[in-house]
Enzyme design. Structure first.
Site: not given
Length: 162
Positions: A92, A115, A123-124, A150
Site C-alpha cells: 500500500y 475497486n 487489486c489482488h 501469476e
C-alpha cells in the site's frame, strides 16, 4: 442502460457489468445490480473469455475498455494498480508513493477496497508492507489463488471451499 451477465469460473460465479462503453463492475457471486438488463453483450462475452484465459494462465493482461466510477484519488490509485506488472506485488505504501502521496497508505487501502473491477484492475497484487496478504473483496483464499496463477502460470490448489 447497463447490461450484466453471470459466468461460472474456476473461482465461482462472477457477474460482469457494462454500460455500453466499457466494463464498469466485476462482482464476486451472482450479484446483478438494480436497473440492469441481464443480457450477454459481445463486450461481456469478451470480458468473460479474457477472464477465463487469465484463470487458465494463458493471459497476462486484459484488452478491455474499463469505465470504473470513483473519485479522482481512487482513479489515480486504480491506474497505479493497473501498472503493477503481472506476477509482481506492491505494498500500500508503494502505491501511495506512486500516486505522489507517500503518507496516504490508508487512503490507498480504502481506494483498493472500493475497486469496482477486481482482477481486471489487479487489486489482488497489493499486499501488506511485511509481505502478508491482507484484505480482498473476494476473500483472501481467492487473492492467494490469483497470485499463485501469476507466479506459476496455473493454480494447483483449487478446492471446493472457494
Amino acid at each position: 442502460m447497463n447490461n450484466a451477465y453471470c459466468y461460472e469460473t474456476i473461482i465461482g460465479k462472477i457477474t460482469i457489468v457494462e454500460n455500453g462503453v466499457g466494463i464498469i463492475r466485476v462482482n464476486f457471486g451472482e450479484q446483478i445490480p438494480e436497473n440492469t438488463n441481464v443480457f450477454e453483450t459481445p463486450l461481456l462475452k469478451k470480458a468473460n473469455r479474457e477472464l477465463q484465459e487469465y484463470f487458465n494462465g494463458k493471459r497476462k493482461s486484459f484488452d478491455l475498455p474499463l469505465v470504473p466510477q470513483g473519485t479522482e484519488f481512487q482513479q489515480r490509485v486504480w491506474r497505479a494498480l493497473q501498472a503493477i506488472p503481472y506476477g509482481e506485488t506492491l505494498s500500500y505504501k508503494d502505491i501511495a508513493i506512486n500516486v505522489d502521496n507517500s503518507k496516504a497508505s490508508r487512503a490507498v487501502g480504502m481506494a483498493n477496497n472500493r475497486n469496482p473491477i477486481p482482477i481486471i484492475i489487479p487489486c489482488h497484487r497489493v499486499i501488506g508492507a511485511n509481505g502478508s496478504l491482507v484484505g480482498y473483496g473476494g476473500g483472501l483464499n481467492i487473492k492467494e489463488k490469483l497470485l499463485e496463477i501469476e507466479k506459476n502460470g496455473r493454480c494447483t490448489s483449487w478446492t471446493s471451499e472457494i
